[in-house]
Design a protein around this motif. Structure first.
Motif, PDB file in Angstrom:
ATOM      1  N   UNK A  68       0.837  -1.202   0.000  1.00 24.60           N
ATOM      2  CA  UNK A  68       0.000   0.000   0.000  1.00 24.60           C
ATOM      3  C   UNK A  68       0.875   1.256   0.000  1.00 24.60           C
ATOM      4  N   UNK A  69       1.923   1.272   0.810  1.00 30.52           N
ATOM      5  CA  UNK A  69       2.830   2.421   0.850  1.00 30.52           C
ATOM      6  C   UNK A  69       3.520   2.610  -0.501  1.00 30.52           C
ATOM      7  N   UNK A  70       3.949   1.525  -1.121  1.00 24.27           N
ATOM      8  CA  UNK A  70       4.591   1.635  -2.442  1.00 24.27           C
ATOM      9  C   UNK A  70       3.608   2.157  -3.483  1.00 24.27           C
ATOM     10  N   UNK A  71       2.368   1.762  -3.382  1.00 24.60           N
ATOM     11  CA  UNK A  71       1.352   2.302  -4.291  1.00 24.60           C
ATOM     12  C   UNK A  71       1.232   3.810  -4.078  1.00 24.60           C
ATOM     13  N   UNK A  72       1.175   4.244  -2.837  1.00 24.08           N
ATOM     14  CA  UNK A  72       1.079   5.669  -2.549  1.00 24.08           C
ATOM     15  C   UNK A  72       2.270   6.451  -3.079  1.00 24.08           C
ATOM     16  N   UNK A  73       3.469   5.927  -2.879  1.00 17.38           N
ATOM     17  CA  UNK A  73       4.665   6.601  -3.403  1.00 17.38           C
ATOM     18  C   UNK A  73       4.646   6.634  -4.928  1.00 17.38           C
ATOM     19  N   UNK A  74       4.232   5.536  -5.529  1.00 11.47           N
ATOM     20  CA  UNK A  74       4.203   5.475  -6.990  1.00 11.47           C
ATOM     21  C   UNK A  74       3.168   6.432  -7.545  1.00 11.47           C
ATOM     22  N   UNK A  75       2.015   6.534  -6.896  1.00 17.13           N
ATOM     23  CA  UNK A  75       1.013   7.512  -7.342  1.00 17.13           C
ATOM     24  C   UNK A  75       1.574   8.930  -7.276  1.00 17.13           C
ATOM     25  N   UNK A  76       2.320   9.228  -6.228  1.00 14.09           N
ATOM     26  CA  UNK A  76       2.947  10.544  -6.118  1.00 14.09           C
ATOM     27  C   UNK A  76       3.877  10.791  -7.298  1.00 14.09           C
ATOM     28  N   UNK A  77       4.703   9.813  -7.624  1.00 19.84           N
ATOM     29  CA  UNK A  77       5.638  10.013  -8.736  1.00 19.84           C
ATOM     30  C   UNK A  77       4.895  10.102 -10.062  1.00 19.84           C
TER      31      UNK A  77
END
Length: 180
Positions: free
Chosen positions: A150-159
């Protein structure tokens, strides 16, 4: 053409310079994406801090890159797709594996569950079903790893969002989106 300028590391000062110098030392380059983030040293520092924490979690680098590739394609971010193709190759992913990731799957069953779950998180804006949680658990992911996905999804959405909104210049070998 970029809509938000990238900070020139040679001209950077203060906290932006220190952060960009640290990126250069670690990666051997300063990606344009991070140079755009350096417009706000606070934003760059926060992103690098979260990335460092996530990097030290239990998800292996290949799974993190699989997620980034799947979401870059899903969200139509050519900068991120190009960057994570290069990074994925360095992490040991084959061309066939990265193609599968871009389609939302993997040649590895466990990784396929992580990629599918990551895409479901984006598609449903986090409102995943119990069945989707159970599918990723059945593939062998525990609660800590699910939180990390979930955290990686959030970071990826930011990028993905920053890459698209800023129209950052691609400084990796260009990879064309499948839908393009």
């Amino acid at each position: 053409m970029a809509r938000i300028s990238a900070v020139d590391p040679a001209a950077a000062t203060g906290e932006a310079k220190a952060l960009l110098d640290a990126v250069q030392a670690k990666l051997g380059m300063t990606p344009n994406f991070l140079r755009v983030l350096a417009q706000s040293p606070a934003a760059l520092g926060a992103f690098l801090g979260l990335y460092a924490i996530a990097e030290n979690g239990s998800l292996d680098p290949q799974t993190r890159e699989r997620i980034a590739l799947a979401l870059a394609e899903q969200n139509a971010c050519e900068y991120c797709l190009s960057a994570h193709t290069a990074i994925g190759r360095k992490a040991g992913l084959s061309s066939a594996e990265m193609e599968a990731n871009r389609r939302g799957s993997s040649e590895d069953a466990r990784a396929a569950a992580a990629v599918a779950f990551a895409r479901a998180l984006v598609e449903h804006k986090g409102e995943v079903t119990t069945a989707e949680i159970e599918a990723v658990r059945a593939a062998g992911f525990g609660d800590a790893e699910i939180v990390e996905i979930i955290v990686h999804v959030g970071m990826t959405l930011t990028t993905n969002i920053l890459g698209k909104a800023s129209r950052v210049e691609i400084d990796f070998p260009r990879v064309t989106l499948q839908a393009a």
